[in-house]
Design a protein around this motif. Structure first.
Motif, PDB file in Angstrom:
ATOM      1  N   PRO A 325       0.778  -1.249   0.000  1.00 51.34           N
ATOM      2  CA  PRO A 325       0.000   0.000   0.000  1.00 51.34           C
ATOM      3  C   PRO A 325       0.807   1.295   0.000  1.00 51.34           C
ATOM      4  CG  PRO A 325       0.067  -0.900   2.207  1.00 51.34           C
ATOM      5  CD  PRO A 325       0.791  -1.873   1.331  1.00 51.34           C
ATOM      6  N   ILE A 326       2.081   1.255  -0.358  1.00 55.22           N
ATOM      7  CA  ILE A 326       2.893   2.478  -0.413  1.00 55.22           C
ATOM      8  C   ILE A 326       3.518   2.600  -1.799  1.00 55.22           C
ATOM      9  CG2 ILE A 326       4.827   3.753   0.568  1.00 55.22           C
ATOM     10  CD1 ILE A 326       2.548   3.368   2.530  1.00 55.22           C
ATOM     11  N   PHE A 327       3.315   3.741  -2.439  1.00 54.70           N
ATOM     12  CA  PHE A 327       3.940   3.952  -3.743  1.00 54.70           C
ATOM     13  C   PHE A 327       5.398   4.385  -3.596  1.00 54.70           C
ATOM     14  CE2 PHE A 327       4.685   6.248  -7.800  1.00 54.70           C
ATOM     15  CZ  PHE A 327       4.436   5.185  -8.654  1.00 54.70           C
ATOM     16  N   GLY A 328       5.692   5.194  -2.609  1.00 54.18           N
ATOM     17  CA  GLY A 328       7.082   5.540  -2.331  1.00 54.18           C
ATOM     18  C   GLY A 328       7.681   6.635  -3.184  1.00 54.18           C
ATOM     19  N   GLY A 329       6.836   7.467  -3.796  1.00 52.19           N
ATOM     20  CA  GLY A 329       7.370   8.579  -4.559  1.00 52.19           C
ATOM     21  C   GLY A 329       8.033   9.613  -3.660  1.00 52.19           C
ATOM     22  N   VAL A 330       9.108  10.209  -4.137  1.00 54.70           N
ATOM     23  CA  VAL A 330       9.857  11.214  -3.379  1.00 54.70           C
ATOM     24  C   VAL A 330      10.079  12.442  -4.258  1.00 54.70           C
ATOM     25  CG1 VAL A 330      10.982   9.561  -1.841  1.00 54.70           C
ATOM     26  CG2 VAL A 330      12.051  10.123  -4.036  1.00 54.70           C
ATOM     27  N   TYR A 331      10.419  13.536  -3.608  1.00 56.85           N
ATOM     28  CA  TYR A 331      10.560  14.850  -4.251  1.00 56.85           C
ATOM     29  C   TYR A 331      11.975  15.311  -3.973  1.00 56.85           C
ATOM     30  CZ  TYR A 331       8.749  19.681  -5.232  1.00 56.85           C
ATOM     31  OH  TYR A 331       8.464  20.941  -5.718  1.00 56.85           O
ATOM     32  N   LYS A 332      12.849  15.264  -4.978  1.00 56.36           N
ATOM     33  CA  LYS A 332      14.268  15.468  -4.734  1.00 56.36           C
ATOM     34  C   LYS A 332      14.835  16.615  -5.574  1.00 56.36           C
ATOM     35  CE  LYS A 332      14.783  12.227  -1.713  1.00 56.36           C
ATOM     36  NZ  LYS A 332      15.052  12.594  -0.305  1.00 56.36           N
ATOM     37  N   LEU A 333      15.645  17.437  -4.912  1.00 57.05           N
ATOM     38  CA  LEU A 333      16.353  18.515  -5.607  1.00 57.05           C
ATOM     39  C   LEU A 333      17.386  17.918  -6.547  1.00 57.05           C
ATOM     40  CD1 LEU A 333      16.853  21.678  -5.677  1.00 57.05           C
ATOM     41  CD2 LEU A 333      18.764  21.197  -4.130  1.00 57.05           C
ATOM     42  N   VAL A 334      17.377  18.346  -7.813  1.00 53.97           N
ATOM     43  CA  VAL A 334      18.315  17.801  -8.794  1.00 53.97           C
ATOM     44  C   VAL A 334      19.192  18.875  -9.428  1.00 53.97           C
ATOM     45  CG1 VAL A 334      16.952  15.754  -9.296  1.00 53.97           C
ATOM     46  CG2 VAL A 334      16.536  17.863 -10.594  1.00 53.97           C
ATOM     47  N   ALA A 335      18.820  20.156  -9.245  1.00 54.58           N
ATOM     48  CA  ALA A 335      19.641  21.225  -9.832  1.00 54.58           C
ATOM     49  C   ALA A 335      19.206  22.571  -9.257  1.00 54.58           C
ATOM     50  CB  ALA A 335      19.518  21.247 -11.359  1.00 54.58           C
ATOM     51  N   ILE A 336      20.096  23.550  -9.345  1.00 57.91           N
ATOM     52  CA  ILE A 336      19.773  24.938  -9.022  1.00 57.91           C
ATOM     53  C   ILE A 336      20.328  25.822 -10.130  1.00 57.91           C
ATOM     54  CG2 ILE A 336      19.778  24.524  -6.522  1.00 57.91           C
ATOM     55  CD1 ILE A 336      22.553  25.862  -6.439  1.00 57.91           C
ATOM     56  N   GLU A 337      19.840  27.053 -10.200  1.00 56.60           N
ATOM     57  CA  GLU A 337      20.402  28.032 -11.132  1.00 56.60           C
ATOM     58  C   GLU A 337      21.206  29.061 -10.347  1.00 56.60           C
ATOM     59  OE1 GLU A 337      17.662  29.880 -13.800  1.00 56.60           O
ATOM     60  OE2 GLU A 337      16.754  27.970 -14.420  1.00 56.60           O
ATOM     61  N   ASP A 338      22.394  29.375 -10.829  1.00 60.35           N
ATOM     62  CA  ASP A 338      23.183  30.414 -10.163  1.00 60.35           C
ATOM     63  C   ASP A 338      22.707  31.797 -10.593  1.00 60.35           C
ATOM     64  OD1 ASP A 338      24.316  30.986 -12.661  1.00 60.35           O
ATOM     65  OD2 ASP A 338      26.181  29.927 -12.240  1.00 60.35           O
ATOM     66  N   GLU A 339      23.376  32.823 -10.109  1.00 61.66           N
ATOM     67  CA  GLU A 339      22.924  34.185 -10.374  1.00 61.66           C
ATOM     68  C   GLU A 339      22.987  34.552 -11.851  1.00 61.66           C
ATOM     69  OE1 GLU A 339      27.225  34.060  -9.058  1.00 61.66           O
ATOM     70  OE2 GLU A 339      25.288  33.269  -8.340  1.00 61.66           O
ATOM     71  N   ASN A 340      23.742  33.779 -12.643  1.00 59.39           N
ATOM     72  CA  ASN A 340      23.840  34.037 -14.079  1.00 59.39           C
ATOM     73  C   ASN A 340      22.885  33.157 -14.897  1.00 59.39           C
ATOM     74  OD1 ASN A 340      26.003  35.946 -13.791  1.00 59.39           O
ATOM     75  ND2 ASN A 340      27.371  34.212 -13.414  1.00 59.39           N
ATOM     76  N   GLY A 341      22.065  32.383 -14.193  1.00 52.06           N
ATOM     77  CA  GLY A 341      21.114  31.529 -14.880  1.00 52.06           C
ATOM     78  C   GLY A 341      21.692  30.204 -15.332  1.00 52.06           C
ATOM     79  N   LYS A 342      22.912  29.894 -14.926  1.00 47.27           N
ATOM     80  CA  LYS A 342      23.522  28.625 -15.298  1.00 47.27           C
ATOM     81  C   LYS A 342      22.976  27.521 -14.398  1.00 47.27           C
ATOM     82  CE  LYS A 342      27.936  26.192 -15.738  1.00 47.27           C
ATOM     83  NZ  LYS A 342      29.409  26.257 -15.564  1.00 47.27           N
ATOM     84  N   ILE A 343      22.600  26.397 -15.001  1.00 51.44           N
ATOM     85  CA  ILE A 343      22.050  25.278 -14.247  1.00 51.44           C
ATOM     86  C   ILE A 343      23.187  24.444 -13.673  1.00 51.44           C
ATOM     87  CG2 ILE A 343      20.592  23.217 -14.347  1.00 51.44           C
ATOM     88  CD1 ILE A 343      19.108  24.492 -16.679  1.00 51.44           C
ATOM     89  N   LYS A 344      23.163  24.260 -12.355  1.00 55.71           N
ATOM     90  CA  LYS A 344      24.185  23.490 -11.655  1.00 55.71           C
ATOM     91  C   LYS A 344      23.540  22.214 -11.102  1.00 55.71           C
ATOM     92  CE  LYS A 344      26.936  25.707  -8.929  1.00 55.71           C
ATOM     93  NZ  LYS A 344      27.438  26.589  -7.829  1.00 55.71           N
ATOM     94  N   PRO A 345      23.957  21.045 -11.582  1.00 52.34           N
ATOM     95  CA  PRO A 345      23.347  19.798 -11.111  1.00 52.34           C
ATOM     96  C   PRO A 345      23.675  19.521  -9.649  1.00 52.34           C
ATOM     97  CG  PRO A 345      25.256  19.336 -12.491  1.00 52.34           C
ATOM     98  CD  PRO A 345      25.020  20.816 -12.591  1.00 52.34           C
ATOM     99  N   LYS A 346      22.741  18.882  -8.961  1.00 52.89           N
ATOM    100  CA  LYS A 346      22.908  18.496  -7.560  1.00 52.89           C
ATOM    101  C   LYS A 346      22.578  17.010  -7.418  1.00 52.89           C
ATOM    102  CE  LYS A 346      23.951  22.471  -5.598  1.00 52.89           C
ATOM    103  NZ  LYS A 346      25.156  22.670  -4.754  1.00 52.89           N
ATOM    104  N   ILE A 347      23.251  16.370  -6.462  1.00 57.61           N
ATOM    105  CA  ILE A 347      23.030  14.944  -6.255  1.00 57.61           C
ATOM    106  C   ILE A 347      22.900  14.650  -4.766  1.00 57.61           C
ATOM    107  CG2 ILE A 347      25.481  14.300  -6.051  1.00 57.61           C
ATOM    108  CD1 ILE A 347      24.809  11.818  -7.782  1.00 57.61           C
ATOM    109  N   LYS A 348      22.111  13.651  -4.440  1.00 60.12           N
ATOM    110  CA  LYS A 348      22.045  13.139  -3.070  1.00 60.12           C
ATOM    111  C   LYS A 348      22.766  11.796  -3.049  1.00 60.12           C
ATOM    112  CE  LYS A 348      19.000  11.232   0.473  1.00 60.12           C
ATOM    113  NZ  LYS A 348      19.820   9.986   0.568  1.00 60.12           N
ATOM    114  N   LYS A 349      23.771  11.680  -2.159  1.00 58.41           N
ATOM    115  CA  LYS A 349      24.498  10.427  -2.002  1.00 58.41           C
ATOM    116  C   LYS A 349      23.882   9.603  -0.876  1.00 58.41           C
ATOM    117  CE  LYS A 349      29.062  12.108  -3.451  1.00 58.41           C
ATOM    118  NZ  LYS A 349      30.471  12.254  -3.045  1.00 58.41           N
TER     119      LYS A 349
END
Length: 478
Positions: A325-349
């Motif tokens: 009875p649990i689907f187990g979906g999660v909501y994870k940060l994968v990237a941010i944009e810096d002040e110049n609009g460049k996308i910087k990938p992020k990872i959870k170890k």
């Protein structure tokens, strides 16, 4: 009593994080979050995505009222400038998602949010609730529907559902997964999903005899007569009384559409005996409906045993996905944009390999064989990559990376579609009947080996070389 604002359906730590983002100026920074799941319920080969329409409904009314702000102020944790910011907050970001009814595999983004950090964080709980619940029920329903091998499945679980939304939205998800209808009248009112029913044992017990109960029901509902035949004795009285009622009330009116329902006992044995009795009486068009704690495994076994059942009504084991009875979906940060609009990938170890996230803003492609049109594999790519389906593509086995699959004569389809752009809804949800048809069609494009209930073939889901290199580098340095 406080007025319920669904925007407050938010884990409290979302507010504390949001306030921290605001104080640090992160509320101006765009962030990227993926909704993923890690394992398929019931150890199946795939899941069915659902719940997007409810995500849209939530975002369309997303706001915080004076009453909400007063509550947050009472916690004595939040600065007034943050509370003032919340009072005027509306969603301004982008959302990309799989259309409802799409077969989906572990670690693939069902939905991606690109939005300022505060907005993205405050959406987490409601998005996960909608997608986790309905994807779970749609997945379970699809398993049960496939087990029935073309026989109708009706969702009969309202009274065992976890609350009103569990009943109504659960029935909605079950319909997407392939059910033919529901017992829930409110679901038909809300979503135009056909509602139907038969009778309870109490109807039969309220009359002096079973025969009178059946004839009365046939007289009142001649075009919808399904008689429950197991209140006293299925074969000795129930089926004979039903046959008598059908012949005396329905057949003289030229009505041949009718049914009996079996709700207890050995369904395989009783259905075969009942079928023979009905056919001998000339009621060959009379259908047999079976209920009573059914699921995909019981239905499959009944069919193997030669049960003569035309329609299955499935309740608690569907509406609660009782076996898992649990689907187990999660909501994870994968990237941010810096002040110049460049996308910087992020990872959870994590030491748990299943919990290591796939970084970056991504595109999800599904590859189809041009000869059979069947799905061959999926590939996650970085957002700015393009796929040339005229060039052979090598896909790695998800468990053993030394095994590869080379795709040649194939077509590529990007699966996610834009839902919001700059806070504006750009997607029109299909009607529920079209979603159901879409789901059925997409599932039909999966090989039977992927659709096995036990030990299904593991479908290929690979990362592009560019994305794999980014992930490997982040694992070294983060």
């Amino acid at each position: 009593m406080n007025t319920k604002n669904i925007s407050m359906l938010c884990d409290f730590y979302e507010f504390t994080m949001a306030a921290g983002y605001f104080s640090e100026g992160f509320h101006k920074r765009s962030t990227y979050f993926d909704v993923i799941f890690r394992t398929v319920p019931d150890k199946g080969g795939f899941a069915i995505s659902a719940g997007l329409e409810q995500v849209v409904e939530f975002i369309e009314q997303f706001h915080f009222s004076d009453e909400d702000i007063s509550y947050l102020r009472s916690k004595k944790l939040f600065a007034e400038d943050f509370l003032s910011y919340l009072r005027n907050l509306r969603f301004t970001g982008d959302i990309y998602a799989l259309p409802e009814g799409t077969p989906v595999f572990p670690n693939e983004p069902i939905l991606t949010v690109r939005a300022p950090a505060v907005e993205a964080q405050l959406l987490e709980t409601a998005i996960l609730l909608a997608i986790n619940h309905q994807s779970l029920i749609a997945t379970k329903a699809n398993r049960i529907v496939r087990a029935a091998e073309g026989r109708d499945i009706l969702e009969f679980g309202s009274r065992r559902a976890p609350g009103t939304d569990g009943a109504v939205l659960g029935a909605r998800a079950a319909y997407i997964g392939g059910c033919a209808g529901t017992s829930c009248s409110l679901t038909e009112l809300c979503y135009d999903i056909p509602a139907s029913g038969t009778m309870a044992h109490s109807w039969v017990q309220n009359f002096d005899c079973e025969y009178e109960a059946f004839t009365t029901y046939c007289r009142l509902y001649p075009n919808n007569a399904t008689l429950l035949v197991d209140t006293y004795n299925t074969l000795k009285s129930g089926v004979p009384n039903a046959i008598r009622a059908f012949k005396e009330i329905l057949l003289p009116q030229g009505i041949h559409k009718c049914a009996i329902r079996l709700d207890s006992g050995d369904i395989a044995y009783l259905s075969k005996k009942a079928r023979a009795m009905l056919d001998e009486a000339g009621l060959c068009d009379c259908k047999i409906v079976a209920t009573n704690s059914l699921d995909e495994y019981i239905i499959r076994d009944l069919i193997i045993q030669g049960a003569r059942v035309d329609v299955f009504g499935v309740g608690e084991r569907l509406i609660t996905a009782k076996s898992d009875p649990i689907f187990g979906g999660v909501y994870k940060l994968v990237a941010i944009e810096d002040e110049n609009g460049k996308i910087k990938p992020k990872i959870k170890k994590s030491e748990n390999l299943l919990k290591i996230t796939i970084p970056h803003f991504k595109k999800l492609y599904r590859y189809f064989d041009n000869e059979s049109n069947m799905a061959l594999a999926d590939e996650l790519c970085v957002y700015d990559e393009t796929v040339d389906d005229t060039t052979p593509r090598t896909i790695f086995d998800p468990l053993e990376t030394w095994k590869t699959k080379t795709l040649t004569n194939f077509s590529a389809k990007a699966l996610q579609v834009p839902i919001y752009k700059n806070g504006v809804l750009v997607y029109k949800s299909p009607n529920i009947h079209d979603i159901k048809k879409y789901c059925s069609r997409q599932v039909s494009l999966l090989w039977d080996e992927v659709k096995r209930f036990e030990n299904p073939h593991i479908y290929y889901v690979d990362l592009s070389k560019k994305l794999w290199d980014i992930k490997r580098e982040l694992l070294k340095t983060e």
